[in-house]
Every structure is written in C-alpha cells, then in structure tokens.
Design a protein around this motif. Structure first.
Motif, PDB file in Angstrom:
ATOM      1  N   ALA A  78      20.006  -1.888 -19.228  1.00 63.53           N
ATOM      2  CA  ALA A  78      18.545  -1.799 -19.325  1.00 63.53           C
ATOM      3  C   ALA A  78      18.055  -0.587 -18.548  1.00 63.53           C
ATOM      4  O   ALA A  78      18.739  -0.110 -17.629  1.00 63.53           O
ATOM      5  CB  ALA A  78      17.914  -3.070 -18.766  1.00 63.53           C
ATOM      6  N   ASP A  79      16.886  -0.089 -18.930  1.00 61.01           N
ATOM      7  CA  ASP A  79      16.265   1.029 -18.216  1.00 61.01           C
ATOM      8  C   ASP A  79      15.320   0.491 -17.148  1.00 61.01           C
ATOM      9  O   ASP A  79      14.705  -0.558 -17.328  1.00 61.01           O
ATOM     10  CB  ASP A  79      15.460   1.906 -19.187  1.00 61.01           C
ATOM     11  CG  ASP A  79      16.365   2.615 -20.191  1.00 61.01           C
ATOM     12  OD1 ASP A  79      17.579   2.707 -19.930  1.00 61.01           O
ATOM     13  OD2 ASP A  79      15.838   3.065 -21.213  1.00 61.01           O
ATOM     14  N   PHE A  80      15.212   1.210 -16.038  1.00 62.97           N
ATOM     15  CA  PHE A  80      14.217   0.847 -15.022  1.00 62.97           C
ATOM     16  C   PHE A  80      13.527   2.109 -14.528  1.00 62.97           C
ATOM     17  O   PHE A  80      14.069   3.210 -14.637  1.00 62.97           O
ATOM     18  CB  PHE A  80      14.867   0.064 -13.878  1.00 62.97           C
ATOM     19  CG  PHE A  80      15.877   0.850 -13.066  1.00 62.97           C
ATOM     20  CD1 PHE A  80      15.488   1.547 -11.929  1.00 62.97           C
ATOM     21  CD2 PHE A  80      17.215   0.870 -13.452  1.00 62.97           C
ATOM     22  CE1 PHE A  80      16.432   2.267 -11.196  1.00 62.97           C
ATOM     23  CE2 PHE A  80      18.151   1.582 -12.716  1.00 62.97           C
ATOM     24  CZ  PHE A  80      17.753   2.287 -11.581  1.00 62.97           C
ATOM     25  N   GLU A  81      12.313   1.920 -14.013  1.00 65.77           N
ATOM     26  CA  GLU A  81      11.529   3.068 -13.575  1.00 65.77           C
ATOM     27  C   GLU A  81      11.945   3.485 -12.169  1.00 65.77           C
ATOM     28  O   GLU A  81      12.024   2.655 -11.265  1.00 65.77           O
ATOM     29  CB  GLU A  81      10.037   2.718 -13.616  1.00 65.77           C
ATOM     30  CG  GLU A  81       9.153   3.935 -13.390  1.00 65.77           C
ATOM     31  CD  GLU A  81       7.674   3.642 -13.632  1.00 65.77           C
ATOM     32  OE1 GLU A  81       7.364   2.706 -14.402  1.00 65.77           O
ATOM     33  OE2 GLU A  81       6.842   4.355 -13.046  1.00 65.77           O
ATOM     34  N   LEU A  82      12.192   4.790 -11.996  1.00 69.48           N
ATOM     35  CA  LEU A  82      12.558   5.309 -10.678  1.00 69.48           C
ATOM     36  C   LEU A  82      11.324   5.361  -9.795  1.00 69.48           C
ATOM     37  O   LEU A  82      10.246   5.705 -10.245  1.00 69.48           O
ATOM     38  CB  LEU A  82      13.103   6.736 -10.792  1.00 69.48           C
ATOM     39  CG  LEU A  82      14.455   6.943 -11.444  1.00 69.48           C
ATOM     40  CD1 LEU A  82      14.849   8.399 -11.302  1.00 69.48           C
ATOM     41  CD2 LEU A  82      15.495   6.072 -10.807  1.00 69.48           C
ATOM     42  N   ASP A  83      11.532   5.055  -8.512  1.00 71.09           N
ATOM     43  CA  ASP A  83      10.404   5.066  -7.587  1.00 71.09           C
ATOM     44  C   ASP A  83      10.468   6.273  -6.649  1.00 71.09           C
ATOM     45  O   ASP A  83       9.879   6.274  -5.591  1.00 71.09           O
ATOM     46  CB  ASP A  83      10.371   3.762  -6.788  1.00 71.09           C
ATOM     47  CG  ASP A  83      11.690   3.525  -6.054  1.00 71.09           C
ATOM     48  OD1 ASP A  83      12.604   4.378  -6.165  1.00 71.09           O
ATOM     49  OD2 ASP A  83      11.809   2.500  -5.369  1.00 71.09           O
ATOM     50  N   ASN A  84      11.238   7.284  -7.018  1.00 71.03           N
ATOM     51  CA  ASN A  84      11.325   8.484  -6.170  1.00 71.03           C
ATOM     52  C   ASN A  84      11.519   9.703  -7.060  1.00 71.03           C
ATOM     53  O   ASN A  84      11.628   9.575  -8.281  1.00 71.03           O
ATOM     54  CB  ASN A  84      12.479   8.346  -5.173  1.00 71.03           C
ATOM     55  CG  ASN A  84      13.819   8.308  -5.888  1.00 71.03           C
ATOM     56  OD1 ASN A  84      14.229   9.273  -6.523  1.00 71.03           O
ATOM     57  ND2 ASN A  84      14.508   7.176  -5.809  1.00 71.03           N
ATOM     58  N   ARG A  85      11.567  10.877  -6.434  1.00 70.29           N
ATOM     59  CA  ARG A  85      11.664  12.115  -7.197  1.00 70.29           C
ATOM     60  C   ARG A  85      13.083  12.674  -7.215  1.00 70.29           C
ATOM     61  O   ARG A  85      13.292  13.805  -7.643  1.00 70.29           O
ATOM     62  CB  ARG A  85      10.730  13.170  -6.593  1.00 70.29           C
ATOM     63  CG  ARG A  85       9.282  12.720  -6.522  1.00 70.29           C
ATOM     64  CD  ARG A  85       8.416  13.794  -5.905  1.00 70.29           C
ATOM     65  NE  ARG A  85       8.393  15.001  -6.724  1.00 70.29           N
ATOM     66  CZ  ARG A  85       7.586  15.172  -7.757  1.00 70.29           C
ATOM     67  NH1 ARG A  85       6.740  14.245  -8.105  1.00 70.29           N
ATOM     68  NH2 ARG A  85       7.619  16.292  -8.442  1.00 70.29           N
ATOM     69  N   PHE A  86      14.068  11.921  -6.758  1.00 68.61           N
ATOM     70  CA  PHE A  86      15.405  12.487  -6.599  1.00 68.61           C
ATOM     71  C   PHE A  86      16.320  12.232  -7.790  1.00 68.61           C
ATOM     72  O   PHE A  86      17.414  12.772  -7.858  1.00 68.61           O
ATOM     73  CB  PHE A  86      16.047  11.945  -5.322  1.00 68.61           C
ATOM     74  CG  PHE A  86      15.204  12.206  -4.109  1.00 68.61           C
ATOM     75  CD1 PHE A  86      15.020  13.505  -3.659  1.00 68.61           C
ATOM     76  CD2 PHE A  86      14.574  11.173  -3.447  1.00 68.61           C
ATOM     77  CE1 PHE A  86      14.220  13.765  -2.563  1.00 68.61           C
ATOM     78  CE2 PHE A  86      13.769  11.416  -2.346  1.00 68.61           C
ATOM     79  CZ  PHE A  86      13.589  12.723  -1.909  1.00 68.61           C
ATOM     80  N   GLY A  87      15.911  11.384  -8.724  1.00 72.61           N
ATOM     81  CA  GLY A  87      16.710  11.170  -9.916  1.00 72.61           C
ATOM     82  C   GLY A  87      17.834  10.168  -9.726  1.00 72.61           C
ATOM     83  O   GLY A  87      18.720  10.071 -10.570  1.00 72.61           O
ATOM     84  N   ILE A  88      17.827   9.427  -8.617  1.00 73.53           N
ATOM     85  CA  ILE A  88      18.816   8.369  -8.412  1.00 73.53           C
ATOM     86  C   ILE A  88      18.132   7.220  -7.684  1.00 73.53           C
ATOM     87  O   ILE A  88      17.291   7.455  -6.814  1.00 73.53           O
ATOM     88  CB  ILE A  88      20.064   8.875  -7.630  1.00 73.53           C
ATOM     89  CG1 ILE A  88      21.103   7.755  -7.484  1.00 73.53           C
ATOM     90  CG2 ILE A  88      19.683   9.452  -6.270  1.00 73.53           C
ATOM     91  CD1 ILE A  88      22.461   8.253  -7.047  1.00 73.53           C
ATOM     92  N   ALA A  89      18.464   5.985  -8.077  1.00 69.35           N
ATOM     93  CA  ALA A  89      17.848   4.818  -7.439  1.00 69.35           C
ATOM     94  C   ALA A  89      18.695   3.590  -7.726  1.00 69.35           C
ATOM     95  O   ALA A  89      19.555   3.603  -8.611  1.00 69.35           O
ATOM     96  CB  ALA A  89      16.430   4.606  -7.967  1.00 69.35           C
ATOM     97  N   ASP A  90      18.430   2.531  -6.984  1.00 73.29           N
ATOM     98  CA  ASP A  90      19.129   1.265  -7.198  1.00 73.29           C
ATOM     99  C   ASP A  90      18.382   0.453  -8.252  1.00 73.29           C
ATOM    100  O   ASP A  90      17.151   0.378  -8.234  1.00 73.29           O
ATOM    101  CB  ASP A  90      19.195   0.458  -5.893  1.00 73.29           C
ATOM    102  CG  ASP A  90      20.044   1.158  -4.846  1.00 73.29           C
ATOM    103  OD1 ASP A  90      20.889   1.989  -5.231  1.00 73.29           O
ATOM    104  OD2 ASP A  90      19.849   0.877  -3.648  1.00 73.29           O
TER     105      ASP A  90
END
Ligand SMILES: [Zn+2]
Length: 115
Positions: A78-90
């Motif tokens: 599934a896709d999830f929305e990133l909460d930062n500008r770095f292009g990587i998230a949990d």
C-alpha cells in the motif's frame, strides 16, 4: 532563484504550444508539482507574476495542483503519505521503512489553455 527560472521556462513552453496552435493569447497554465520537487509555492507564484509580463501569458492564470509525497510499503502493498521532505519514512501501518517513492517529485506542465 530556482522558481524564477522555472517560471520562465514554463512560460516559454506554453508560448511554444500557443504559437503551434496559432493562438495569440494564453488563458491559463496548469501545473502539477510534487511535495518533494523543491518548489516553494509562494516563490513560484511571485516569480510567475514577474516572468509572464510581456509574454503571451501576460494575463494567464496559474493553476497549480500540489501533489503529496507517497511512498510504497512492500510489506502492506500500500502507499502512504510521507511526513517529511527526505523521501524516506516508516510505514504508519507496519513500521517498515520505505524509500520507494511513487509520487512527489513531479514538476509537470499539465495543460495550456489558449485563445
Ligand atoms: Zn507497511
């Protein structure tokens, strides 16, 4: 300033499209910009108002769709929305890190309306 160069280039492309269509005026320019494209919306709109003067787009409205950054979690498929500008998230569902970007780096001229 990055946004000014972007606005100038965008108007050049729109003018080429208008001339190819035999138009004398551009009514609106529609853009899609991803959250990770590095564009500051206020700076782009300010740059656009300066860059359009004396061009076929002098009276054209700028319609920008800002797209949220989406990453894909392979575990959840599934896709999830990133909460930062770095292009990587949990992943908020399972906690696995993902750098598999599916949306967010767009910088596209979607449509030019001419008259
Ligand atoms: Zn997940």
């Amino acid at each position: 300033m990055h946004e000014f160069g972007l606005a100038v280039r965008m108007i050049e492309i729109a003018e080429e499209a208008a001339r190819a269509a035999g138009a004398t005026r551009i009514e609106s320019i529609r853009l899609e910009i991803g959250a990770l494209a590095g564009v500051v919306p206020e700076a782009l709109e300010f740059a656009y108002r300066g860059a359009r003067e004396g061009t076929l787009a002098a009276d054209a409205t700028l319609d920008v769709t800002y797209l949220p950054a989406l990453a894909h979690c392979a575990t959840c498929d599934a896709d999830f929305e990133l909460d930062n500008r770095f292009g990587i998230a949990d992943c908020p569902t399972c906690g696995a890190p993902s750098a598999d970007l599916r949306q967010g780096r767009e910088l596209q001229l979607r449509d030019v309306a001419v008259a």
